[in-house]
Design a protein around this motif. Structure first.
Motif, PDB file in Angstrom:
ATOM      1  N   HIS A 223       0.838  -1.202   0.000  1.00 60.24           N
ATOM      2  CA  HIS A 223       0.000   0.000   0.000  1.00 60.24           C
ATOM      3  C   HIS A 223       0.874   1.253   0.000  1.00 60.24           C
ATOM      4  CE1 HIS A 223      -3.428   2.577   0.839  1.00 60.24           C
ATOM      5  NE2 HIS A 223      -2.745   3.120   1.838  1.00 60.24           N
ATOM      6  N   ILE A 224       1.977   1.227   0.740  1.00 62.89           N
ATOM      7  CA  ILE A 224       2.892   2.370   0.779  1.00 62.89           C
ATOM      8  C   ILE A 224       3.688   2.462  -0.518  1.00 62.89           C
ATOM      9  CG2 ILE A 224       4.895   3.347   1.982  1.00 62.89           C
ATOM     10  CD1 ILE A 224       3.876   1.990   4.527  1.00 62.89           C
ATOM     11  N   HIS A 225       3.986   1.318  -1.103  1.00 67.60           N
ATOM     12  CA  HIS A 225       4.811   1.269  -2.312  1.00 67.60           C
ATOM     13  C   HIS A 225       4.076   1.731  -3.564  1.00 67.60           C
ATOM     14  CE1 HIS A 225       7.448  -0.431  -5.423  1.00 67.60           C
ATOM     15  NE2 HIS A 225       6.387  -1.034  -5.924  1.00 67.60           N
ATOM     16  N   LEU A 226       2.762   1.575  -3.596  1.00 66.52           N
ATOM     17  CA  LEU A 226       1.988   1.898  -4.792  1.00 66.52           C
ATOM     18  C   LEU A 226       2.190   3.346  -5.213  1.00 66.52           C
ATOM     19  CD1 LEU A 226      -1.323  -0.046  -4.135  1.00 66.52           C
ATOM     20  CD2 LEU A 226       0.443  -0.551  -5.833  1.00 66.52           C
ATOM     21  N   PRO A 227       2.002   3.644  -6.494  1.00 64.20           N
ATOM     22  CA  PRO A 227       2.336   4.983  -7.002  1.00 64.20           C
ATOM     23  C   PRO A 227       1.425   6.062  -6.460  1.00 64.20           C
ATOM     24  CG  PRO A 227       1.140   3.747  -8.647  1.00 64.20           C
ATOM     25  CD  PRO A 227       1.437   2.783  -7.530  1.00 64.20           C
ATOM     26  N   SER A 228       1.934   7.278  -6.519  1.00 65.69           N
ATOM     27  CA  SER A 228       1.126   8.420  -6.105  1.00 65.69           C
ATOM     28  C   SER A 228      -0.076   8.550  -7.033  1.00 65.69           C
ATOM     29  CB  SER A 228       1.952   9.702  -6.166  1.00 65.69           C
ATOM     30  OG  SER A 228       3.036   9.621  -5.286  1.00 65.69           O
ATOM     31  N   MET A 229      -1.234   8.550  -6.468  1.00 64.22           N
ATOM     32  CA  MET A 229      -2.455   8.689  -7.253  1.00 64.22           C
ATOM     33  C   MET A 229      -3.516   9.381  -6.401  1.00 64.22           C
ATOM     34  SD  MET A 229      -3.833   4.738  -7.173  1.00 64.22           S
ATOM     35  CE  MET A 229      -2.389   4.154  -8.022  1.00 64.22           C
ATOM     36  N   HIS A 239     -18.470  13.086   6.654  1.00 61.96           N
ATOM     37  CA  HIS A 239     -17.225  13.728   6.265  1.00 61.96           C
ATOM     38  C   HIS A 239     -17.440  14.961   5.381  1.00 61.96           C
ATOM     39  CE1 HIS A 239     -16.148   9.566   7.241  1.00 61.96           C
ATOM     40  NE2 HIS A 239     -15.010  10.088   7.678  1.00 61.96           N
ATOM     41  N   GLY A 240     -18.680  15.225   5.046  1.00 63.26           N
ATOM     42  CA  GLY A 240     -18.953  16.385   4.216  1.00 63.26           C
ATOM     43  C   GLY A 240     -18.498  16.156   2.785  1.00 63.26           C
ATOM     44  N   LYS A 241     -17.931  17.200   2.170  1.00 64.60           N
ATOM     45  CA  LYS A 241     -17.524  17.122   0.772  1.00 64.60           C
ATOM     46  C   LYS A 241     -16.332  16.184   0.600  1.00 64.60           C
ATOM     47  CE  LYS A 241     -16.281  20.044  -3.154  1.00 64.60           C
ATOM     48  NZ  LYS A 241     -15.984  21.444  -3.588  1.00 64.60           N
ATOM     49  N   GLN A 242     -16.376  15.348  -0.449  1.00 64.32           N
ATOM     50  CA  GLN A 242     -15.281  14.430  -0.719  1.00 64.32           C
ATOM     51  C   GLN A 242     -14.059  15.192  -1.230  1.00 64.32           C
ATOM     52  OE1 GLN A 242     -16.757  11.526  -3.446  1.00 64.32           O
ATOM     53  NE2 GLN A 242     -18.098  10.540  -1.955  1.00 64.32           N
ATOM     54  N   LYS A 243     -12.878  14.685  -0.862  1.00 63.62           N
ATOM     55  CA  LYS A 243     -11.628  15.289  -1.283  1.00 63.62           C
ATOM     56  C   LYS A 243     -10.727  14.226  -1.906  1.00 63.62           C
ATOM     57  CE  LYS A 243     -11.665  18.799   2.363  1.00 63.62           C
ATOM     58  NZ  LYS A 243     -10.905  19.362   3.513  1.00 63.62           N
ATOM     59  N   ASP A 244      -9.897  14.690  -2.833  1.00 60.15           N
ATOM     60  CA  ASP A 244      -8.893  13.810  -3.439  1.00 60.15           C
ATOM     61  C   ASP A 244      -7.581  13.981  -2.691  1.00 60.15           C
ATOM     62  OD1 ASP A 244     -10.675  12.910  -5.241  1.00 60.15           O
ATOM     63  OD2 ASP A 244     -10.081  14.304  -6.823  1.00 60.15           O
ATOM     64  N   LYS A 245      -6.907  12.866  -2.463  1.00 62.12           N
ATOM     65  CA  LYS A 245      -5.643  12.889  -1.726  1.00 62.12           C
ATOM     66  C   LYS A 245      -4.630  11.992  -2.422  1.00 62.12           C
ATOM     67  CE  LYS A 245      -3.671  12.162   2.887  1.00 62.12           C
ATOM     68  NZ  LYS A 245      -3.962  11.730   4.275  1.00 62.12           N
ATOM     69  N   GLU A 246      -3.392  12.468  -2.527  1.00 58.45           N
ATOM     70  CA  GLU A 246      -2.339  11.688  -3.138  1.00 58.45           C
ATOM     71  C   GLU A 246      -1.699  10.780  -2.089  1.00 58.45           C
ATOM     72  OE1 GLU A 246       0.457  14.055  -5.134  1.00 58.45           O
ATOM     73  OE2 GLU A 246      -0.951  14.795  -6.654  1.00 58.45           O
ATOM     74  N   LEU A 247      -1.587   9.501  -2.433  1.00 60.25           N
ATOM     75  CA  LEU A 247      -1.000   8.523  -1.538  1.00 60.25           C
ATOM     76  C   LEU A 247       0.069   7.751  -2.268  1.00 60.25           C
ATOM     77  CD1 LEU A 247      -4.256   7.136   0.115  1.00 60.25           C
ATOM     78  CD2 LEU A 247      -2.708   8.828   1.069  1.00 60.25           C
ATOM     79  N   GLY A 248       0.899   7.016  -1.512  1.00 59.77           N
ATOM     80  CA  GLY A 248       1.876   6.131  -2.124  1.00 59.77           C
ATOM     81  C   GLY A 248       3.150   6.830  -2.542  1.00 59.77           C
ATOM     82  N   SER A 249       4.156   6.012  -2.799  1.00 57.77           N
ATOM     83  CA  SER A 249       5.460   6.568  -3.205  1.00 57.77           C
ATOM     84  C   SER A 249       6.177   5.623  -4.156  1.00 57.77           C
ATOM     85  CB  SER A 249       6.345   6.801  -1.961  1.00 57.77           C
ATOM     86  OG  SER A 249       6.523   5.595  -1.258  1.00 57.77           O
ATOM     87  N   HIS A 250       5.454   5.111  -5.135  1.00 58.35           N
ATOM     88  CA  HIS A 250       6.059   4.182  -6.105  1.00 58.35           C
ATOM     89  C   HIS A 250       7.136   4.916  -6.902  1.00 58.35           C
ATOM     90  CE1 HIS A 250       6.437   1.353  -9.432  1.00 58.35           C
ATOM     91  NE2 HIS A 250       5.779   0.481  -8.713  1.00 58.35           N
ATOM     92  N   PRO A 251       8.302   4.248  -7.107  1.00 55.95           N
ATOM     93  CA  PRO A 251       9.378   4.914  -7.849  1.00 55.95           C
ATOM     94  C   PRO A 251       9.009   5.183  -9.297  1.00 55.95           C
ATOM     95  CG  PRO A 251       9.891   2.595  -7.450  1.00 55.95           C
ATOM     96  CD  PRO A 251       8.651   2.904  -6.672  1.00 55.95           C
TER      97      PRO A 251
END
Length: 251
Positions: A223-229, A239-251
């Motif tokens: 999960h940590i390795h997967l690319p930023s998306m 939670h109110g309005k949905q937000k997009d968040k970048e996760l991951g740190s795939h090389p």
């Protein structure tokens, strides 16, 4: 009578404590402390001086086999200049540049490149051999029956051919496991079922590495390795309005 006794007494005193006796004792002390004259020096001093003079005039020649021979920068017989790993089998091109057989297999099988990485000259055929002392022209290709037509590689021995082609198979990334899968799906299932780990599909599709060189992950690590998306977080009325968040740190 008295005069004779006095003369005898004076002669006796001169023998016991006269200047001549004191002078002999002084000379003895001088010799004991290193004050010997040139005629009484240790003869080994002269021998050391002579030996030193002889060594100055001596030319030391290296023994046979000890001469340092300059190594051609284009060919390093023991270390591959691409991966810097010790060479097990030499890959020799028509241009006579040498790499290890692993790098040669990677270039031809994964990168689909047949040119020499050093001089960029196309290599219609390369030879895998156990010695790095020969030139390409020293081999008789017609007599070398072992080869791979697709990769355009000739093998010097059966052992070299088997070891070279083995790295192209779907070998398990676990160093302690000898399992060879039938494909990527089979290999991923084996890693998950046997070793309780996962393989990254993006790495499989895009990395130019052999199957056994891939890294395996636990679910949390993957999960940590997967690319930023951009992923939607905060769904739901709480939670109110949905937000997009970048996760991951795939090389």
């Amino acid at each position: 009578m008295a005069t004779a006794v006095q003369q005898q007494t004076q002669a006796t005193n001169r023998g016991r404590g006269g200047p001549r006796g004191r002078g002999r004792r002084t000379n003895n002390r001088g010799r004991g402390r290193g004050g010997a004259s040139a005629s009484t020096r240790d003869p080994s001093d002269s021998a050391v001086t002579e030996l030193t003079d002889e060594l100055k005039d001596t030319t030391i020649t290296p023994a046979e086999g000890d001469t340092d021979t300059p190594v051609d920068e284009e060919r390093e017989p023991d270390v591959c200049w691409i991966c810097a790993e010790k060479i097990k089998y030499y890959s020799l091109g028509e241009c006579n540049h040498v790499t290890c057989h692993v790098c040669a297999m990677r270039l031809r099988a994964l990168y689909k490149k047949n040119e020499c990485t050093f001089c960029k000259e196309p290599q219609s055929t390369i030879i895998f051999t156990s010695t790095g002392d020969k030139q390409f022209q020293d081999y008789d290709l017609a007599s070398m029956q072992l080869g791979d037509a697709k990769l355009a590689v000739r093998f010097e021995t059966q052992e070299i051919m088997e070891d070279s082609l083995l790295i192209l198979r779907f070998n398990c990334p676990d160093d302690s496991c000898d399992y060879i899968a039938n494909g990527w799906a089979d290999l991923k299932w084996h890693v998950k079922d046997t070793h309780k780990r996962l393989m990254c599909d993006l790495c499989i599709r895009n990395k130019k590495i052999f199957a056994h060189e891939h890294t395996t992950y636990t679910p949390d690590q993957l999960h940590i390795h997967l690319p930023s998306m951009r992923r939607t977080v905060g769904a739901g009325p709480r939670h109110g309005k949905q937000k997009d968040k970048e996760l991951g740190s795939h090389p």
